[in-house]
Motif scaffolding. Structure first.
Motif, PDB file in Angstrom:
ATOM      1  N   LYS A  88       0.842  -1.195   0.000  1.00 30.57           N
ATOM      2  CA  LYS A  88       0.000   0.000   0.000  1.00 30.57           C
ATOM      3  C   LYS A  88       0.876   1.244   0.000  1.00 30.57           C
ATOM      4  CE  LYS A  88      -3.862  -2.122   2.487  1.00 30.57           C
ATOM      5  NZ  LYS A  88      -4.729  -2.033   3.676  1.00 30.57           N
ATOM      6  N   PRO A  89       0.486   2.278  -0.767  1.00 32.15           N
ATOM      7  CA  PRO A  89       1.263   3.518  -0.750  1.00 32.15           C
ATOM      8  C   PRO A  89       1.169   4.189   0.605  1.00 32.15           C
ATOM      9  CG  PRO A  89      -0.796   3.808  -1.954  1.00 32.15           C
ATOM     10  CD  PRO A  89      -0.674   2.346  -1.676  1.00 32.15           C
ATOM     11  N   THR A  90       2.296   4.693   1.074  1.00 35.71           N
ATOM     12  CA  THR A  90       2.332   5.379   2.363  1.00 35.71           C
ATOM     13  C   THR A  90       2.579   6.857   2.143  1.00 35.71           C
ATOM     14  OG1 THR A  90       4.702   4.923   2.559  1.00 35.71           O
ATOM     15  CG2 THR A  90       3.174   3.334   3.557  1.00 35.71           C
ATOM     16  N   ALA A  91       1.992   7.653   3.029  1.00 40.57           N
ATOM     17  CA  ALA A  91       2.157   9.101   2.931  1.00 40.57           C
ATOM     18  C   ALA A  91       3.580   9.486   3.315  1.00 40.57           C
ATOM     19  CB  ALA A  91       1.155   9.803   3.828  1.00 40.57           C
ATOM     20  N   SER A  92       4.103  10.491   2.671  1.00 50.77           N
ATOM     21  CA  SER A  92       5.460  10.941   2.970  1.00 50.77           C
ATOM     22  C   SER A  92       5.495  11.599   4.345  1.00 50.77           C
ATOM     23  CB  SER A  92       5.921  11.938   1.907  1.00 50.77           C
ATOM     24  OG  SER A  92       5.131  13.112   1.959  1.00 50.77           O
ATOM     25  N   PRO A  93       6.636  11.525   5.048  1.00 51.04           N
ATOM     26  CA  PRO A  93       6.732  12.162   6.376  1.00 51.04           C
ATOM     27  C   PRO A  93       6.449  13.659   6.327  1.00 51.04           C
ATOM     28  CG  PRO A  93       8.557  10.647   6.005  1.00 51.04           C
ATOM     29  CD  PRO A  93       7.836  10.761   4.704  1.00 51.04           C
ATOM     30  N   LEU A 147       2.904  18.083   7.807  1.00 50.44           N
ATOM     31  CA  LEU A 147       2.128  19.290   7.494  1.00 50.44           C
ATOM     32  C   LEU A 147       0.673  19.140   7.907  1.00 50.44           C
ATOM     33  CD1 LEU A 147       3.578  20.204   3.966  1.00 50.44           C
ATOM     34  CD2 LEU A 147       3.980  21.377   6.152  1.00 50.44           C
ATOM     35  N   VAL A 148       0.130  17.935   7.716  1.00 48.96           N
ATOM     36  CA  VAL A 148      -1.258  17.693   8.125  1.00 48.96           C
ATOM     37  C   VAL A 148      -1.404  17.833   9.634  1.00 48.96           C
ATOM     38  CG1 VAL A 148      -3.067  15.944   8.285  1.00 48.96           C
ATOM     39  CG2 VAL A 148      -1.820  16.245   6.141  1.00 48.96           C
ATOM     40  N   HIS A 149      -0.473  17.222  10.382  1.00 50.69           N
ATOM     41  CA  HIS A 149      -0.538  17.327  11.839  1.00 50.69           C
ATOM     42  C   HIS A 149      -0.313  18.760  12.306  1.00 50.69           C
ATOM     43  CE1 HIS A 149      -0.194  12.923  11.666  1.00 50.69           C
ATOM     44  NE2 HIS A 149      -0.656  12.930  12.900  1.00 50.69           N
ATOM     45  N   LEU A 150       0.547  19.491  11.614  1.00 47.16           N
ATOM     46  CA  LEU A 150       0.788  20.888  11.974  1.00 47.16           C
ATOM     47  C   LEU A 150      -0.480  21.716  11.766  1.00 47.16           C
ATOM     48  CD1 LEU A 150       2.715  23.166  12.799  1.00 47.16           C
ATOM     49  CD2 LEU A 150       3.364  23.392  10.384  1.00 47.16           C
ATOM     50  N   ALA A 151      -1.143  21.506  10.639  1.00 48.08           N
ATOM     51  CA  ALA A 151      -2.377  22.244  10.360  1.00 48.08           C
ATOM     52  C   ALA A 151      -3.457  21.911  11.383  1.00 48.08           C
ATOM     53  CB  ALA A 151      -2.866  21.928   8.945  1.00 48.08           C
ATOM     54  N   LEU A 152      -3.602  20.615  11.709  1.00 46.27           N
ATOM     55  CA  LEU A 152      -4.611  20.218  12.690  1.00 46.27           C
ATOM     56  C   LEU A 152      -4.281  20.754  14.083  1.00 46.27           C
ATOM     57  CD1 LEU A 152      -5.235  16.509  11.593  1.00 46.27           C
ATOM     58  CD2 LEU A 152      -6.727  18.480  11.217  1.00 46.27           C
ATOM     59  N   GLY A 153      -3.006  20.712  14.440  1.00 45.21           N
ATOM     60  CA  GLY A 153      -2.601  21.240  15.736  1.00 45.21           C
ATOM     61  C   GLY A 153      -2.824  22.740  15.848  1.00 45.21           C
ATOM     62  N   THR A 154      -2.528  23.456  14.761  1.00 41.88           N
ATOM     63  CA  THR A 154      -2.741  24.906  14.752  1.00 41.88           C
ATOM     64  C   THR A 154      -4.219  25.236  14.897  1.00 41.88           C
ATOM     65  OG1 THR A 154      -0.804  25.193  13.325  1.00 41.88           O
ATOM     66  CG2 THR A 154      -2.376  27.019  13.444  1.00 41.88           C
ATOM     67  N   TYR A 155      -5.056  24.506  14.137  1.00 40.60           N
ATOM     68  CA  TYR A 155      -6.501  24.738  14.230  1.00 40.60           C
ATOM     69  C   TYR A 155      -7.017  24.440  15.642  1.00 40.60           C
ATOM     70  CZ  TYR A 155     -11.511  24.192  13.525  1.00 40.60           C
ATOM     71  OH  TYR A 155     -12.861  24.305  13.639  1.00 40.60           O
ATOM     72  N   THR A 156      -6.499  23.376  16.263  1.00 43.34           N
ATOM     73  CA  THR A 156      -6.921  23.024  17.618  1.00 43.34           C
ATOM     74  C   THR A 156      -6.563  24.118  18.609  1.00 43.34           C
ATOM     75  OG1 THR A 156      -6.640  20.664  17.123  1.00 43.34           O
ATOM     76  CG2 THR A 156      -6.708  21.300  19.445  1.00 43.34           C
ATOM     77  N   LEU A 157      -5.354  24.649  18.487  1.00 41.74           N
ATOM     78  CA  LEU A 157      -4.937  25.726  19.386  1.00 41.74           C
ATOM     79  C   LEU A 157      -5.793  26.970  19.206  1.00 41.74           C
ATOM     80  CD1 LEU A 157      -1.038  25.405  19.174  1.00 41.74           C
ATOM     81  CD2 LEU A 157      -2.530  24.745  21.070  1.00 41.74           C
ATOM     82  N   ILE A 158      -6.092  27.315  17.959  1.00 35.18           N
ATOM     83  CA  ILE A 158      -6.917  28.493  17.696  1.00 35.18           C
ATOM     84  C   ILE A 158      -8.323  28.307  18.267  1.00 35.18           C
ATOM     85  CG2 ILE A 158      -8.002  29.865  15.861  1.00 35.18           C
ATOM     86  CD1 ILE A 158      -5.525  29.331  14.165  1.00 35.18           C
TER      87      ILE A 158
END
Length: 279
Positions: free
Chosen positions: A3-8, A13-24
Motif C-alpha cells: 500500500k502507498p504510504t504518505a510521505s513524512p 504538514l497535516v498534523h501541523l495544520a490540525l494542531g494549529t486549528y486546535t490551538l486556535i
C-alpha cells in the motif's frame, strides 16, 4: 502489492495544520476559564497568565451562584437536552430502520424529504412555530423547546442512521425472524447495539446546538422558571457587563458541560465518523 504510504513531510504538514486549528479553537476557551479564577485587577494586568495564590479568586463564581439562579438554568437545559436527544435517537432510529429495511413506494422520496430538513433552517418557521405553541398553550414551558429541538434534530439523525443500518447483515435479521423475534425485538436487540457509534455521533451533533441555542429559549420560554443556561447567561452578562469576574464565570459554567459530555462521548464520536467515512 504494497500500500502507498504518505510521505513524512505531508504527514507532518497535516498534523501541523490540525494542531494549529486546535490551538486556535481552544484558545478562547482556555482564556475564559483561567481568567474566571482570577481577581479583576489580574485579568487586565496579565490576561494570559495562569492563576497564582496571590491572584486566585472565586468572587465571580460567588456572584454568579449568589445572584443568578444557575442551578435552575442548568436543570432546565439538562432536561431539555436529555429528553430531546432521547426522542431524536428513538424516532430517528425507528425511521432510519424503516427506510433501510423495508422497500415501499416512495421510499426514496421519503428519505429525500426528510433530508431537506438538514438544508432548511428551522428558524425560518419561527413565526408559525410560535403561533402553534401559543394556540397549544405551550409558551413558557420546556415541552415547547423539546418539541422544537426534536423536530430540528430528526433529519440529520435519519440521514446518518439510515446509511449505518443498511450495513447491518440481512442474515442476522432474518435469523432473528426465524427464531420468532418481532420486528421491534430485531430493532432494539439486534440492530441498535450494532449502530451505537452512529448513535453517539448523532447525540453529540444534536446536543451541542440544543445546549448552545439562544433563539428558541428567548422566543418560546423566556420566563424565569424556564430559562436555559444559555439564556440565563446572556441575561446575566447584560446585567453585569462591567463585572468581568462574573461574566467569565458565567461563560465558564455555560461551556463546561458541553466540554465534559464531548470528552465522555469522544471515542464513540470518532468511531462513528471514521466508520461513516469508510462506508
Amino acid at each position: 502489492m504494497a500500500k502507498p504510504t504518505a510521505s513524512p513531510l505531508r504527514t507532518g504538514l497535516v498534523h501541523l495544520a490540525l494542531g494549529t486549528y486546535t490551538l486556535i479553537a481552544l484558545f478562547p476557551v482556555f482564556l475564559t476559564v483561567i481568567n474566571s479564577f482570577k481577581d479583576r485587577a489580574s485579568i487586565f494586568r496579565d490576561p494570559l497568565g495562569l492563576p497564582t495564590p496571590s491572584t486566585f479568586s472565586l468572587v465571580g463564581y460567588n456572584t454568579v451562584l449568589g445572584q443568578g439562579d444557575f442551578v435552575l438554568y442548568f436543570q432546565n437545559s439538562f432536561i431539555v437536552t436529555a429528553v430531546s436527544i432521547f426522542f431524536v435517537l428513538l424516532f430517528g432510529a425507528m425511521a432510519a430502520f424503516a427506510l433501510s429495511e423495508y422497500r415501499f413506494k416512495g421510499n426514496t422520496m421519503m428519505g429525500l424529504y426528510l433530508a431537506l430538513g438538514i438544508m432548511i433552517p428551522i428558524r425560518l418557521g419561527t413565526v408559525a412555530i410560535l403561533q402553534g405553541m401559543v394556540a397549544a398553550g405551550l409558551v413558557n414551558t420546556l415541552t415547547a423547546l423539546i418539541l422544537v429541538y426534536t423536530a430540528q434534530g430528526l433529519p440529520l439523525a435519519v440521514f446518518i442512521l439510515t446509511e449505518f443500518m443498511r450495513t447491518v447483515s440481512d442474515d442476522l435479521k432474518n435469523a432473528g425472524r426465524i427464531d420468532g423475534l418481532s420486528e421491534y425485538s430485531i430493532f432494539f436487540r439486534l440492530v441498535l447495539p450494532l449502530v451505537r457509534p452512529a448513535m453517539a455521533t448523532v447525540a453529540v451533533f444534536t446536543m451541542i446546538p440544543i445546549w448552545n441555542d439562544l433563539w428558541f429559549p428567548l422566543i418560546l420560554a423566556p420566563s424565569d422558571a424556564t430559562k436555559t443556561v444559555t439564556l440565563g447567561s446572556q441575561v446575566f452578562i447584560g446585567q453585569f457587563v462591567t463585572n468581568w469576574n462574573a461574566v467569565l464565570a458565567a461563560l465558564t459554567l455555560a461551556i463546561l458541560p458541553v466540554l465534559v459530555l464531548y470528552l465522555v462521548f469522544s471515542r464513540q464520536l470518532i468511531r462513528g465518523i471514521t466508520s461513516g467515512a469508510v462506508k
